[in-house]
Each structure stands twice: as C-alpha cells, then as structure tokens.
Design an enzyme around this catalytic site. Structure first.
Site, mmCIF file in Angstrom:
data_model
loop_
_atom_site.group_PDB
_atom_site.id
_atom_site.type_symbol
_atom_site.label_atom_id
_atom_site.label_comp_id
_atom_site.label_asym_id
_atom_site.label_seq_id
_atom_site.Cartn_x
_atom_site.Cartn_y
_atom_site.Cartn_z
ATOM 1 N N GLY A 1 -55.842 -61.632 -27.690
ATOM 2 C CA GLY A 1 -55.238 -60.595 -26.851
ATOM 3 C C GLY A 1 -56.152 -59.446 -26.494
ATOM 4 N N THR A 2 -57.479 -59.700 -26.389
ATOM 5 C CA THR A 2 -58.352 -58.585 -26.001
ATOM 6 C C THR A 2 -58.104 -58.178 -24.544
ATOM 7 O OG1 THR A 2 -60.228 -59.975 -25.335
ATOM 8 C CG2 THR A 2 -60.160 -59.266 -27.637
ATOM 9 N N ASN A 3 -57.732 -59.128 -23.704
ATOM 10 C CA ASN A 3 -57.397 -58.753 -22.313
ATOM 11 C C ASN A 3 -56.088 -57.972 -22.258
ATOM 12 O OD1 ASN A 3 -59.339 -59.756 -20.149
ATOM 13 N ND2 ASN A 3 -59.221 -61.495 -21.559
ATOM 14 N N MET B 1 -52.534 -70.219 -22.909
ATOM 15 C CA MET B 1 -53.108 -71.572 -22.965
ATOM 16 C C MET B 1 -52.062 -72.688 -22.869
ATOM 17 S SD MET B 1 -56.239 -70.751 -23.093
ATOM 18 C CE MET B 1 -57.466 -69.580 -23.693
ATOM 19 N N ILE C 1 -49.448 -75.052 -20.572
ATOM 20 C CA ILE C 1 -49.215 -75.524 -19.199
ATOM 21 C C ILE C 1 -47.800 -75.135 -18.762
ATOM 22 C CG2 ILE C 1 -48.972 -77.612 -17.764
ATOM 23 C CD1 ILE C 1 -51.848 -77.217 -18.637
ATOM 24 N N ASN D 1 -54.065 -64.697 -13.141
ATOM 25 C CA ASN D 1 -54.739 -65.221 -14.332
ATOM 26 C C ASN D 1 -56.162 -64.690 -14.359
ATOM 27 O OD1 ASN D 1 -55.230 -67.096 -16.583
ATOM 28 N ND2 ASN D 1 -56.457 -68.266 -15.133
ATOM 29 N N HIS E 1 -59.898 -65.798 -15.664
ATOM 30 C CA HIS E 1 -60.646 -66.979 -16.113
ATOM 31 C C HIS E 1 -62.107 -66.564 -16.359
ATOM 32 C CE1 HIS E 1 -61.546 -71.217 -16.631
ATOM 33 N NE2 HIS E 1 -62.663 -70.970 -15.959
#
Ligand code: GAR
Length: 209
Positions: A12-14, A91, A93, A108, A110
């Site tokens: 969860g750093t983002n 992560m 789907i 998102n 990436h």
C-alpha cells in the site's frame, strides 16, 4: 466533492502516497472514502486504519467466480457512493461488470512505460525483472484508465527514469515508485476529481491548468 475508493492487495505505498497528498491538500475536489483490499493481511489495511479511512476486505475465494466477486465489489462501491475507483497494487482479476458500472472512472498505476512490460504475468517485481532482462535504458510508470483488456486502457500520465547499469529489480522498483508512481497517481486522481480528464478514443486530454 468526488468519493474515491482505493483498491489494494499488498504493502500500500501508493495508497500512502494518496493519503499524504490528500493531507497536503493536493487531491482537489476528492476524498478517499474507502480502501478495499483483496487480502485480509495487506499492510495497506493498517495504513487505512492509521489514516482513519474505512476499509473493507473482499477475497476472491469467498465467491464462486470472478463475476460474482466483481458484482459484490460493484455493490459495495455503489453503496458507498463511490465516483472514482483507483487500483493501487490491486492484484485480483475483475470482470466487465466493474467497467460497465464505472466507465472511464477506474484508474490503475502500472510500474512500466506501457505498452512495454505489461499484460499477463507483468505485475509487481516481475515487471522490473522483465525490464532488466530486456536491457532497456529507461523504464517508468503509467497511470491509465482501466478497460476490460489488461493494461490496455487510455494512458493518463507517464514518467520515465533511467535504468542504472547494476540495478537489481528491487532498486529499479524503488526508484520507479519514488520518482514516478507516488507522484503520478495523486496527480491523476486530482485531475480526475476536477473533471479535467477527457477521453477521446485512446487519447486522454488534460483540460485547463
Ligand atoms: C506498485 O509498484 C504498482 O505499480 C504495482 O504493484 C505495486 C504495488 O505496491 N502494480 C502492478 O504491477 C499492477 N499490474 P504498493 O502496494 O506498495 O502500492
């Protein structure tokens, strides 16, 4: 004011970058209203707790199919009156039900310059292993709208960093997080919340400013 849900699976750093940006007043016209984790053990849940943000856990194996899990996710997002869904290291789907309910409202982050090193199997540290194995001289991060096809939606923001001769995947990952992901994701979220992102085909126009 737009309500933001952040979907997480791990460290969860983002998410933390978004929380910090919100604390500095940099998420204009938006508020992180919920954190939804695909794992009960994600450290991101602790970050949400410390920031006083309500969190929820939605585990794929608790549902008979990806469709059923996605339907439960959409129900929760609607119940919480969410306007923007942010995948920040999520992560699991999800299926088309999410994109039908939230067209051009799921983004998102990436950790590469899409269309390089993305798609099936390209997640987390694997992305940086692939970039180093290929021998590229620059890599970076991409924030994009999410569509049904994996890592293929319209690009919102991208930023590059140099790959250094002796980089390990971990070092490259860290540089890309610090210099690209943690900056781009809050910027993109703030632009969305100000209605400054206009999708025209594959191109995202950034309005004003
Ligand atoms: C981040 O590097 C993010 O870009 C990546 O996983 C990491 C999650 O870290 N996402 C993907 O690879 C998606 N295909 P975080 O939990 O510390 O934010």
């Amino acid at each position: 004011m737009k309500n933001i849900a952040v979907l997480v699976s791990g460290g969860g750093t983002n998410l933390q970058a978004l929380i910090n940006a919100q604390g500095r007043g940099e998420i204009v016209n938006g508020e992180i209203a919920a954190v939804i984790s695909s794992s009960p053990d994600a450290y991101a849940l602790e970050r949400a707790r410390q920031a006083g943000i309500p969190s929820y856990v939605l585990v794929r194996r608790d549902y008979p199919s990806s469709q059923a899990m996605t339907a439960a996710l959409v129900d929760k997002l609607k119940e919480l009156s969410i306007d923007l869904v942010v995948m920040a290291g999520f992560m699991t789907i999800v299926t088309e039900e999410l994109f039908e309910a939230y067209e051009n409202a799921v983004i998102n982050v990436h950790p590469s310059l899409i269309p390089s090193f993305c798609g099936k199997g390209a997640y987390g540290l694997h992305v940086h292993e692939q970039a180093l194995a290929y021998g590229v001289k620059v890599s970076g991060a991409t924030v994009h709208f999410v569509t049904q096809e994996c890592d293929s939606g319209p690009v919102i923001l991208q930023k590059a960093v140099g790959v250094l001769p002796d980089d390990t995947p971990e070092q490259l990952q860290r540089r890309i997080m610090e210099q690209c992901e943690w900056r781009l994701l809050p910027q993109a979220v703030s632009l969305f919340c100000q209605d400054r992102l206009k999708v025209e085909g594959r191109t995202v126009k950034i309005l004003g400013g």
